[in-house]
Scaffold this active site. Structure first.
Site, PDB file in Angstrom:
ATOM      1  N   ASP A  53       0.831  -1.197   0.000  1.00  0.00           N
ATOM      2  CA  ASP A  53       0.000   0.000   0.000  1.00  0.00           C
ATOM      3  C   ASP A  53       0.875   1.261   0.000  1.00  0.00           C
ATOM      4  OD1 ASP A  53      -2.042   1.798   0.384  1.00  0.00           O
ATOM      5  OD2 ASP A  53      -2.859   0.823   2.158  1.00  0.00           O
ATOM      6  N   ASP A  76     -10.424   4.343  -1.424  1.00  0.00           N
ATOM      7  CA  ASP A  76     -11.067   3.331  -0.577  1.00  0.00           C
ATOM      8  C   ASP A  76     -12.586   3.292  -0.729  1.00  0.00           C
ATOM      9  OD1 ASP A  76      -8.483   3.113   0.277  1.00  0.00           O
ATOM     10  OD2 ASP A  76      -8.949   3.338   2.415  1.00  0.00           O
TER      11      ASP A  76
HETATM   12  C1  GLA Z   1      -5.378   2.359   2.791  1.00  0.00           C
HETATM   13  C2  GLA Z   1      -5.893   1.224   1.911  1.00  0.00           C
HETATM   14  C3  GLA Z   1      -6.940   0.434   2.678  1.00  0.00           C
HETATM   15  C4  GLA Z   1      -6.338  -0.092   3.959  1.00  0.00           C
HETATM   16  C5  GLA Z   1      -5.741   1.043   4.785  1.00  0.00           C
HETATM   17  C6  GLA Z   1      -4.951   0.518   5.976  1.00  0.00           C
HETATM   18  O1  GLA Z   1      -6.379   3.274   3.074  1.00  0.00           O
HETATM   19  O2  GLA Z   1      -6.412   1.724   0.714  1.00  0.00           O
HETATM   20  O3  GLA Z   1      -7.445  -0.614   1.879  1.00  0.00           O
HETATM   21  O4  GLA Z   1      -5.347  -1.042   3.625  1.00  0.00           O
HETATM   22  O5  GLA Z   1      -4.871   1.840   4.006  1.00  0.00           O
HETATM   23  O6  GLA Z   1      -4.328   1.531   6.672  1.00  0.00           O
END
Ligand code: GLA
Length: 396
Positions: free
Chosen positions: A151, A219
């Protein structure tokens, strides 16, 4: 999170060099159909711990979801602890023994996934992999990890400081390629999931850095409007998708309570037509029969996992009424009649519009009902709802 300040899809990844492409060609399809499983983030976020993960693995088996095709139990952010004097990453107190946890999950016929960031810190502020990529990949392999979600998170600020879009993009691609190579070097098959919210059109270069799937958006949340916004943004991406490599519009929210059953069926249907990963994001140990029925619908899963491996796309849009179609093996098609308005609406689709000659054999997937051979299908589709069809060529 800071990385998201850079505009989504700001430019095409035209500058991907020959080395990336060579690496991509060498890659095997580690995930010949979109990955299916569970991920901790949408429901548990920072509360995930060893006991939770074991309970989800237990529930995945007991509920029948494993037998329906769900395999990965993926730990998202907040498992990370400190590095020791040699730089080896250790889990924090929530995860006393990662190898033992992997053994537990594997003994159930499931696979274990983990999470990290190419930056110094993860999105939740835990230890990232920057400067420790090869070492972390080896650690994951030693533990028995089968899947890594990587990520972008805190790499964003250094990209912004790079001075130009080209330089920022080069930093990102190099970081993802570095971990892609590190995972391959372990010799263990580890599915590589890129999570960088669709910046710089990863559907154009994700394969070339070793990725099997890549996030295409920011997200998801457990709200109908956000889920639909994400789905709409996938229109037009099918042409970039190749079998074994998947656009990832984020994890499922089915069963988390923010949408009703009609809306969750729409969510699941869209993800199946999009050939999206099906990563349940609810508490599998406490789900209603209705949630289980939605997640485990065999007809919908068969569409998602279709062996042709081709993503579907929007064929028609009239205001809130949308027709999405996915090509399936053997010349069949998955067809979703989506009514995104609040009120019921009449919708129809003809065999001719699907480029199928004469009448076509139609099957209502959610109702699990054969509709016979039809030239045109009509339905009243509920507000926020879908009628999902599997349509086969009959040849007359
Ligand atoms: C980002 C990702 C999410 C999750 C969070 C965890 O927002 O896009 O899917 O993994 O980080 O902190």
């Amino acid at each position: 999170m800071a990385g998201r300040a850079i505009g989504k899809g700001a430019w095409a990844a035209a500058s991907v060099g020959a080395a990336w492409l060579l690496l991509g060609q060498a890659a095997q399809a580690a995930s010949p159909t979109p990955p299916m499983g569970w991920n901790s983030w949408n429901h548990f976020a920072g509360k995930v711990d060893d006991a939770t993960v074991r309970a989800q693995a237990d529930a995945m088996v007991k509920s029948g979801l494993r037998d329906a095709g769900y395999r990965y139990i993926n730990i998202d952010d907040t498992w990370e602890g400190a590095r020791d004097a040699e730089g080896n990453i250790h889990p924090n107190a929530k995860f006393p023994d990662m190898k033992a946890l992997a053994d537990y999950v594997h003994a159930k016929g499931l696979k274990l996934g983990i999470y990290s960031s190419p930056g110094a810190k993860t999105c939740a502020g835990y230890e990232g992999s920057l400067g420790h990529e090869a070492q972390d990949a080896q650690t994951y392999a030693k533990w028995g990890i089968d899947y890594l979600k990587y990520d972008l998170c805190s790499l964003g600020p250094s990209m912004q400081a790079a001075g130009s879009l080209e330089k920022a993009q080069a930093i990102e691609l190099a970081a993802y390629e570095k971990m892609g190579r590190a995972l391959k070097a372990t010799g263990r098959p580890i599915v590589y999931s890129l999570c960088q919210y669709g910046f710089y059109q990863p559907w154009r270069w994700g394969t070339s850095v070793g990725g099997e799937l890549w996030r295409t958006t920011g997200d998801i949340t457990d709200k109908f409007a956000r889920m639909i916004q994400i789905a709409e943004s996938q229109a037009g991406l099918a042409r970039f998708q190749t079998p074994g490599h998947w656009n990832d519009p984020d994890m499922l929210e089915v069963g988390n309570g923010g949408m009703n059953a009609i809306e969750y069926r729409t969510h699941m249907s869209l993800w199946a037509i999009l050939a999206a990963p099906l990563l349940a994001g609810n508490d599998l140990s406490a789900m209603s029969p209705e949630t289980l029925a939605i997640l485990s619908n065999r007809g919908v899963i068969a569409i998602d996992q279709d062996p042709l491996g081709k993503q579907g796309d929007r064929l028609r849009q009239e205001g809130p009424l949308e027709l999405w179609v996915r090509p399936l093996a053997g010349g069949a098609k998955a067809v979703g009649l989506f009514n995104l308005s609040d009120l019921p609406a009449n919708m129809e689709v003809s065999a001719a519009e699907l480029s199928l000659p004469g009448a076509a054999a139609m099957h209502d997937v959610w109702a699990d009902k054969d509709l016979g051979r039809l030239k045109t299908f009509h339905a009243v589709v509920p507000g926020h709802g879908v009628v999902l069809l599997r349509v086969a060529r009959t040849g007359d």
